[in-house]
Design an enzyme around this catalytic site. Structure first.
Site, PDB file in Angstrom:
ATOM      1  N   ASP A  49      -6.229   2.226  -2.944  1.00 45.50           N
ATOM      2  CA  ASP A  49      -7.436   2.014  -2.147  1.00 45.50           C
ATOM      3  C   ASP A  49      -7.756   3.216  -1.255  1.00 45.50           C
ATOM      4  O   ASP A  49      -8.700   3.176  -0.471  1.00 45.50           O
ATOM      5  CB  ASP A  49      -7.362   0.724  -1.324  1.00 45.50           C
ATOM      6  N   SER A  58       0.819  -1.211   0.000  1.00 43.69           N
ATOM      7  CA  SER A  58       0.000   0.000   0.000  1.00 43.69           C
ATOM      8  C   SER A  58       0.855   1.265   0.000  1.00 43.69           C
ATOM      9  O   SER A  58       1.645   1.499  -0.909  1.00 43.69           O
ATOM     10  CB  SER A  58      -0.959  -0.039   1.190  1.00 43.69           C
TER      11      SER A  58
END
Length: 619
Positions: free
Chosen positions: A335, A83
């Site tokens: 995300d 991430s």
């Protein structure tokens, strides 16, 4: 757009002989240098420096196959990404058959298997799970149910070799592996959710691959825009729908990660919508910070922008003449998303997850009330964490007039709270990760409204509201936060309202805040209530914190509006306590944070010298 097809590795249906599994496991032993001596699955999954992960990834390849079998053959997913972490890190997120996060009980199994020890001990645990699954899903031939695992990865150089280990291990258990290559985290979750079509509401078209993902996003977004354009004509106040000049070009900071690549592919389909002439209000999409333009997540992306409250560094040379009045930043695996802009004086303004939650929830509630003025049919609400700015919470309660639930920090906790508390549950953490969940009552409401409004004029306000609400479950990625989906949703709402970012930003003013951490000898001596807003141990800590908050409220002479507050919570990854404080001035927030840090150091066995105050005037 030409169809983008994943690579399918057919499975045999049954595990390899134990000797071959032993060889695979033995080739990748657990390293002795793990932090805290073990692998931990936090709210973001497994995440460590890449060289420490091969043993974990082999075991999780095996685990993912078993998880699929435990669900009777439903598809599950493995996403290789770290991430927003630095480029040297990597990690893994596991997706259950509904596309969401791994079931809590099976998360415990995943951690146990990851730390099971040597190959022999690992196979003992694997056999335990196999026997349990066979008991749950008995078959005449004594074999396991079919197993299907979807695998995706981000753009880090070590993601491909780590993904290869997952594929090999899942196949070794007999699973069929669908390798999607380089995709964003929310795309992988989308693929899993749509592959299990029997779990999808009928209102959502089933699209199981990358091309289908782009298609469903583009068409649902276009449908939402059209409710304010050619279909609806003018707004109720007579205003013609049009996109403000400041909103005509959307600059997208891809964090030098996978999101930039996927936006570029999506843009081709996006361009076709404009060329066909039936979708008004489309912005120009201009993407910067591609993989290779600069270091992943370094001085760019949602994590940097939100935490530092600074504009991202633009590594791409193509952005020199692009307006910065309408900008969005993704994080490394796409995300998370936040919005920001520079005003006429060059000042930076951030619109974070709190602002997104306010915009989205108010839009949904407004549309619901056009059909159900009493607001009785569908329970709509927002889930926040203790980190949500107090001004946003008051705005949601007093202006939007929606229900607000405070959940424990972490995506899996807020997602569960949205699911359990509301028929339409909105959650966005301040960092920009969030989505909207639609429950069965919402779909029943849409079906009844459709029957009731059938035959009414197309421009009837309730009819327009129905068309807007009906398209949302397709546009929103309900499995997980999705930067692309959330970006399109926000853009469509702003277009329909006729707003730019400055109008949105001025809905309310954030309270100034300060975050910090204090190193302690043992973080386990600090505990909190369920939503982390109050400390429950040590016994004297919360009383002292409350006294500090009361003193700051008296100092600021607050009668109406949000009051100063602070909370502390133990870190999930290190022996430290995280501190958050907010007040009606930055000096007040700094001072309150300083006081809280000193109380933690004094009452919780702080390590080293007492923390220094951020400003000189302490309470």
């Amino acid at each position: 757009m030409s169809k983008i097809t994943p690579k399918i590795h057919p499975g045999s249906g049954q595990p390899l002989p134990p000797s071959q599994l032993t060889s695979l496991l033995s080739a990748h032993p657990i390293p002795p240098s793990l932090p805290q001596g073990k692998y931990s699955y936090g709210t973001a999954g497994f995440r460590l420096p890449a060289p420490l992960l091969p043993a974990c990834f082999v075991r999780m390849g095996i685990f993912s196959a078993l998880r699929s079998a435990s669900l009777g053959g439903e598809h599950v997913g493995v996403m290789i990404t770290a991430s927003h972490n630095p480029e040297g890190d990597n990690g893994m997120k596991l997706a259950d058959s509904n596309g969401g996060m791994l079931d809590a009980q099976w998360e415990e199994h995943a951690v146990s298997l990851a730390n099971a020890g040597d190959a022999k001990q690992t196979l003992v645990y694997v056999d335990t799970l196999v026997q349990y699954i066979k008991g749950q899903h008995p078959r005449e031939d004594g074999t396991l149910p079919r197993m299907v695992v979807h695998v995706g990865r981000d753009t880090r150089s070590h993601s491909l070799p780590l993904a290869t280990l997952v594929v090999r291990a899942a196949q070794a258990m007999g699973a069929t592996v669908i390798d999607h290559g380089e995709v964003s985290t929310p795309m992988l979750h989308h693929f899993v959710m749509h592959a299990n079509g029997h779990l999808l509401p009928s209102i959502i078209p089933q699209r199981c691959n990358e091309s289908g993902y782009y298609e469903i996003m583009a068409l649902s977004y276009a449908s939402l825009l059209r409710t304010g354009g050619l279909d609806a004509g003018t707004a109720a106040d007579g205003r013609q729908y049009s996109r403000r000049d400041t909103m005509k070009t959307l600059l997208i900071d891809g964090a030098c990660g996978i999101g930039a690549l996927k936006i570029d592919k999506f843009r081709r389909l996006f361009g076709r919508l404009g060329a066909e002439g039936c979708t008004p209000g489309l912005p120009n999409l201009h993407t910067v910070n591609f993989p290779g333009d600069g270091p992943l997540n370094e001085n760019c992306g949602a994590e940097f922008v939100q935490k530092q409250q600074l504009p991202p560094k633009v590594y791409s040379s193509t952005a020199t003449k692009v307006s910065k009045q309408y900008v969005t930043s993704f994080d490394g695996d796409a995300d998370r998303v936040v919005f920001h802009y520079e005003d006429a004086d060059g000042r930076f303004h951030l619109l974070d997850g709190d602002k997104i939650a306010v915009l989205v929830s108010s839009f949904i509630q407004e549309e619901l009330r056009c059909i159900d003025p009493e607001g009785q049919a569908v329970n709509c609400g927002v889930v926040q964490t203790a980190y949500a700015n107090g001004s946003s919470t008051l705005y949601l309660k007093n202006v939007v007039k929606t229900n607000v639930v405070i959940a424990k920090t972490g995506v899996k906790f807020v997602h569960a709270a949205a699911h359990h508390n509301f028929d339409v549950g909105v959650y966005f953490e301040a960092n920009g990760h969030g989505t909207v969940l639609f429950g069965p009552k919402f779909y029943d409401f849409i079906a009844k409204a459709d029957a009731h409004l059938r035959g009414t004029p197309r421009y009837d306000r309730a009819n327009i509201a129905l068309r807007r609400l009906r398209v949302l479950p397709s546009l929103v990625n309900q499995s997980v936060g999705d930067a692309m989906s959330d970006m399109l949703l926000v853009d469509a709402i702003l277009y329909l309202k006729g707003w730019d970012l400055s109008v949105w930003a001025n809905l309310y003013s954030d309270m100034p805040s300060k975050q910090a951490k204090v190193k302690v000898a043992d973080r386990t001596m600090i505990s909190t209530n369920d939503n982390e807003t109050e400390a429950t141990a040590p016994a004297a800590l919360q009383t002292a914190l409350q006294a500090a908050m009361d003193a700051m409220a008296a100092l600021e002479n607050i009668k109406d509006g949000p009051k100063p507050r602070c909370f502390v919570r133990p870190s999930g990854t290190e022996d430290a306590v995280r501190v958050y404080a907010e007040a009606n001035s930055q000096n007040g927030a700094d001072s309150l944070a300083s006081e809280a840090m000193m109380l933690v150091h004094k009452l919780c066995r702080g390590v080293g010298a007492p923390p220094q105050p951020f400003i000189s005037n302490r309470l």
